[in-house]
Write an enzyme that holds these catalytic residues in place. Structure first.
Site, mmCIF file in Angstrom:
data_model
loop_
_atom_site.group_PDB
_atom_site.id
_atom_site.type_symbol
_atom_site.label_atom_id
_atom_site.label_comp_id
_atom_site.label_asym_id
_atom_site.label_seq_id
_atom_site.Cartn_x
_atom_site.Cartn_y
_atom_site.Cartn_z
ATOM 1 N N ASP A 1 77.074 28.701 -31.046
ATOM 2 C CA ASP A 1 75.616 28.745 -30.918
ATOM 3 C C ASP A 1 75.048 27.334 -31.073
ATOM 4 O OD1 ASP A 1 72.908 29.120 -31.151
ATOM 5 O OD2 ASP A 1 73.009 30.630 -32.729
ATOM 6 N N LYS B 1 61.537 24.325 -37.888
ATOM 7 C CA LYS B 1 62.690 24.993 -38.509
ATOM 8 C C LYS B 1 63.606 23.982 -39.205
ATOM 9 C CE LYS B 1 66.430 28.126 -37.168
ATOM 10 N NZ LYS B 1 66.840 29.012 -36.073
ATOM 11 N N GLU C 1 72.427 34.138 -37.248
ATOM 12 C CA GLU C 1 72.259 34.143 -35.781
ATOM 13 C C GLU C 1 73.541 34.522 -35.035
ATOM 14 O OE1 GLU C 1 70.494 30.302 -35.203
ATOM 15 O OE2 GLU C 1 68.639 30.968 -36.150
ATOM 16 N N ASP D 1 64.068 36.264 -33.519
ATOM 17 C CA ASP D 1 64.789 34.994 -33.493
ATOM 18 C C ASP D 1 63.740 33.905 -33.702
ATOM 19 O OD1 ASP D 1 66.137 32.689 -32.903
ATOM 20 O OD2 ASP D 1 66.493 33.146 -30.788
#
Ligand code: AMP
Length: 613
Positions: A182, A82, A159, A20
């Site tokens: 999420d 990210k 994800e 992750d």
């Protein structure tokens, strides 16, 4: 440390790990005795902050220690990279221009070192997760980051799919509709997944790649800064270090408000005015915080409604609500979801670990470690993909640049679809195939993925020659396009990855060399003075630009706070070293001697880095 079980497993199959790579934190997991488990750091941390520091010696530091430097050395430390993935704009870090994927590679290299420590050195395969809403470029940048870190990237998965896999492995016999919500540090994703007899099928996915906990922090920063302006007429956001300090405090406030109704904000040394430190002392409540972020949270509910609509389901059709991502700890998120669905979300999914554990499940399905589990996962294409065509416009006119969709959004992948088009003009002997991704009916509003020319079409009248275009979209979210002249069978195939970046190999080699140079700096700790900096920069520039009294005070205050936090964690000589450091910092701050303050800050930074590595 290696354990025997793992060595035994190693001989029977190649471990593939699940990663992750998060905005705020990152983690790596693997399958151990039929279950996913985290690969901890040598300090036994299961997740690490996604923060990279290049210290004054040029050494690359990743994780908790790098996070500690975000305030003290904001131009040498970087978080939330990210959010920049997929951009070709370099980021200046310690004077070096690095691409977002190169910085992400440093985080992945750190995780690889844990994997190597666990399984022994050597080539490792990895499944890496990305938000479902990541574009093709962002996925490719992530894959490249993995490769730069020395992994063979087996697959890029979404994800929410990973989170559902982590849940699915434990509930293999249940047939359910699962909604995965999420909300992480930088991105929001929501997916509806159907689980039936062990087959996990993503029905629909949507989200916002620029919405997450970081935005909530900045809302608090703005609110506190406005308070400072009201009280002292000073905007702390204009000062790099004060801003970093405020941001770190904002995150702490936010987290505290997940369990407390109110928090006292005490920042006595936020800035300096007329040689006097000024700051804030206020009470900040949960309801104030919710008022700041409620519009953003309600945006996530709109996405939830959209994803249900796209999956053709009603709220009552959802059997399980999984909340993943650190920001789902905010009580208001639970409240919004339980109000909407009339039922509580599941609490047995670890919000920080679910994605890495699920990536490990996918890795286990691939490696054979979970071959017997009966679990199979499919995914969906997050965007529509198609080509540019002539399109009718205003009734009777025809205009180039219309978007013809070949793969509609939310198509289950892997998938292959074809459509046949015809030549538009008499004697047309070639056709330009322009590949786009997006949802708009005109391509200029969508995203160009690549283009190529199919030549050698026999000369004929308009419409007489057929061109069959085939889109193959694989589980990594990587597209291959073939165009074939129907009458001759002559075909041309392009993998979009190659089409987009013809010099990708050269670029990759250049990135790899850049990273290697960074690590060579690591090996040469004494070489402080020879740190390579970009043109136009030297180390003095960086240090000199930061020596205003405000900046130094804020930096010293941050170091003092960090040193006080660390005191309880060390014993003996190290504890004495920290105590000395606290005394020197306090003295230097009290005296207000700028030169002394700078010297003490330098010493303190070195000591902390020494202690924490
Ligand atoms: P992730 O990207 O899933 O690692 O989530 C990280 C985000 O979760 C960051 O913005 C954190 O500030 C946030 N976060 C972590 N713990 C909490 C908490 N207890 N309350 C609110 N937000 C949190």
């Amino acid at each position: 440390m290696k354990n025997n079980n793992d060595s035994q497993q190693q001989s029977s199959f190649r471990p593939i790990v699940g990663i992750d790579l998060g905005t705020t934190t990152s983690a790596v997991a693997y399958i151990h005795m039929g279950k996913p488990d985290m690969v901890p750091s040598p300090h036994n941390k299961r997740i690490i902050p996604s923060v990279v520091l290049i210290d004054l010696q040029g050494k690359v530091i990743v994780g908790e220690d790098a996070r500690a430097a975000l305030i003290a050395m904001p131009d040498r430390a970087i978080a939330a990279v990210k959010r920049k993935m997929g951009s070709s704009e370099p980021i200046l870090l310690a004077g070096q221009a690095l691409l977002p994927q190169e910085i992400s590679a440093l985080i992945l290299k750190e995780l690889k070192s844990y994997v190597d420590a666990h399984f022994g050195a050597g080539e490792k395969e990895a499944v890496i997760t990305v938000p479902a809403y990541f574009t093709d470029e962002q996925r490719r940048a992530t894959k490249q980051a993995g490769e730069l870190a020395g992994f063979v990237v087996e697959r890029i998965i979404n994800e929410p799919t990973a989170a559902a896999l982590a849940f699915g492995l434990g509930h293999i016999d249940e047939d359910r509709h699962i909604l995965v919500y999420d909300l992480g540090g930088g991105t929001f994703d929501v997916s509806v997944i159907e689980m039936m007899s062990g087959l996990l099928e993503v029905k629909a996915s949507t989200g916002n790649s620029l919405l997450g906990g970081e935005d909530f922090d900045w809302k608090i920063v703005d609110c506190l800064a406005e308070q400072m302006i009201k009280e002292h007429g000073v905007d702390p956001r204009l000062d790099l270090r004060a801003k970093a300090l405020l941001k770190a405090e904002a995150e702490k406030i936010k987290m505290t408000l997940s369990t407390e109704e109110a928090v006292t904000v005490s920042l006595p040394l936020l800035a300096v005015q007329n040689n006097h430190p000024i700051g804030l002392l206020i009470e900040f409540t949960r309801s104030q915080f919710i008022a700041l972020i409620d519009t953003l949270l309600l945006e996530t509910l709109t996405c939830v409604q959209r994803v249900l609509q796209e999956a053709n389901l009603k709220p009552s059709d959802i059997d399980e609500i999984l909340l993943v991502g650190g920001s789902t700890r905010i009580p208001r998120v639970h409240e919004i979801m339980s109000d909407y669905f009339g039922r509580e979300p599941r609490m047995d999914v670890h919000p920080d670990e679910a994605v890495a554990l699920g990536a490990a499940v996918q890795a286990g399905l691939k490696s054979g470690a979970l071959a017997e589990s009966g679990l199979i996962a499919t995914d969906v294409a997050p965007f529509s993909m198609g080509i540019s065509v002539l399109k009718e416009w205003k009734g009777n006119q025809v205009r180039p640049g219309g978007f013809h969709i070949i793969l509609p959004r939310n198509t289950t992948i892997p998938v292959t679809r074809s459509d046949t088009f015809c030549t538009a003009f008499d004697d047309q002997t070639s056709a330009s195939i322009e590949i786009y991704q997006g949802e708009h009916e005109w391509v200029k509003h969508n995203h160009l993925l690549g283009e190529f020319i199919l030549a050698g079409i026999p000369s004929n009248s308009a419409g007489a020659e057929g061109i069959e275009v085939t889109y193959r979209y694989n589980l990594n979210g990587i597209l291959e396009v073939t165009a074939k002249c129907v009458s001759t069978g002559k075909a041309m195939t392009v993998t979009v990855q190659d089409a987009l970046n013809r010099d990708s190999q050269e670029a990759f080699a250049a990135s790899a060399a850049k990273l290697e140079a960074l690590y060579n700096n690591d090996d040469d700790d004494d070489d402080d003075d020879e740190l390579e900096l970009e043109d136009g920069y030297d180390e003095e520039d960086i240090l000199e630009s930061d020596d205003s009294p405000t900046v130094l005070h804020a930096e010293a205050a941050a170091l003092l706070e960090r040193a006080q936090d660390l005191l309880g964690e060390f014993k003996g000589q190290e504890s004495t070293r920290i105590e000395k450091l606290i005394t020197s910092l306090q003295e230097a701050m009290d005296r207000g001697d700028i030169d002394l303050l700078q010297r003490v800050i330098d010493e303190a930074t070195d000591t902390m880095i020494d202690l924490e590595v």
